[in-house]
Design a protein around this motif. Sequence first.
Motif, PDB file in Angstrom:
ATOM      1  N   ALA A  58       0.833  -1.207   0.000  1.00 54.53           N
ATOM      2  CA  ALA A  58       0.000   0.000   0.000  1.00 54.53           C
ATOM      3  C   ALA A  58       0.868   1.259   0.000  1.00 54.53           C
ATOM      4  N   VAL A  59       1.949   1.236   0.738  1.00 54.63           N
ATOM      5  CA  VAL A  59       2.874   2.374   0.759  1.00 54.63           C
ATOM      6  C   VAL A  59       3.479   2.564  -0.626  1.00 54.63           C
ATOM      7  N   ASN A  60       3.951   1.480  -1.235  1.00 57.56           N
ATOM      8  CA  ASN A  60       4.558   1.569  -2.567  1.00 57.56           C
ATOM      9  C   ASN A  60       3.565   2.073  -3.604  1.00 57.56           C
ATOM     10  N   GLU A  61       2.334   1.610  -3.552  1.00 57.38           N
ATOM     11  CA  GLU A  61       1.325   2.060  -4.513  1.00 57.38           C
ATOM     12  C   GLU A  61       1.033   3.546  -4.338  1.00 57.38           C
ATOM     13  N   ALA A  62       0.934   4.013  -3.101  1.00 60.76           N
ATOM     14  CA  ALA A  62       0.693   5.435  -2.844  1.00 60.76           C
ATOM     15  C   ALA A  62       1.854   6.285  -3.355  1.00 60.76           C
ATOM     16  N   LEU A  63       3.074   5.826  -3.156  1.00 58.94           N
ATOM     17  CA  LEU A  63       4.235   6.571  -3.637  1.00 58.94           C
ATOM     18  C   LEU A  63       4.290   6.582  -5.167  1.00 58.94           C
ATOM     19  N   ARG A  64       3.968   5.461  -5.802  1.00 63.14           N
ATOM     20  CA  ARG A  64       3.947   5.419  -7.269  1.00 63.14           C
ATOM     21  C   ARG A  64       2.889   6.365  -7.821  1.00 63.14           C
ATOM     22  N   ASP A  65       1.726   6.374  -7.184  1.00 63.11           N
ATOM     23  CA  ASP A  65       0.652   7.280  -7.608  1.00 63.11           C
ATOM     24  C   ASP A  65       1.105   8.736  -7.466  1.00 63.11           C
ATOM     25  N   TYR A  66       1.746   9.043  -6.369  1.00 62.76           N
ATOM     26  CA  TYR A  66       2.271  10.396  -6.153  1.00 62.76           C
ATOM     27  C   TYR A  66       3.279  10.771  -7.244  1.00 62.76           C
ATOM     28  N   LEU A  67       4.186   9.852  -7.556  1.00 60.07           N
ATOM     29  CA  LEU A  67       5.204  10.132  -8.570  1.00 60.07           C
ATOM     30  C   LEU A  67       4.594  10.323  -9.961  1.00 60.07           C
ATOM     31  N   ARG A  68       3.539   9.583 -10.280  1.00 61.21           N
ATOM     32  CA  ARG A  68       2.874   9.737 -11.574  1.00 61.21           C
ATOM     33  C   ARG A  68       2.189  11.096 -11.692  1.00 61.21           C
TER      34      ARG A  68
END
Length: 77
Positions: A58-68
Amino acid sequence: MATSPDEPKAPEDEMRPEYDFRALSGVVRGKYTTRYRERLRLVRLADDVAAAFADEAAVNEALRDYLRRRPAVESPA
């Protein structure tokens, strides 16, 4: 602390005598430490931030979404 006489006694040393690592040639302690640390990125989240996520994914997905979603920023060379 007293132990029960029925409890099995833990072995003092689990390493068997036939495992003599000093006799091995080419063994170097920490041989890959530098290479490992170059690739390792460990981040400790504050308790309140960590509570917002179910798990590591969940942390990784949130960070990827932020980066996109963020504007492109040139990284320092």
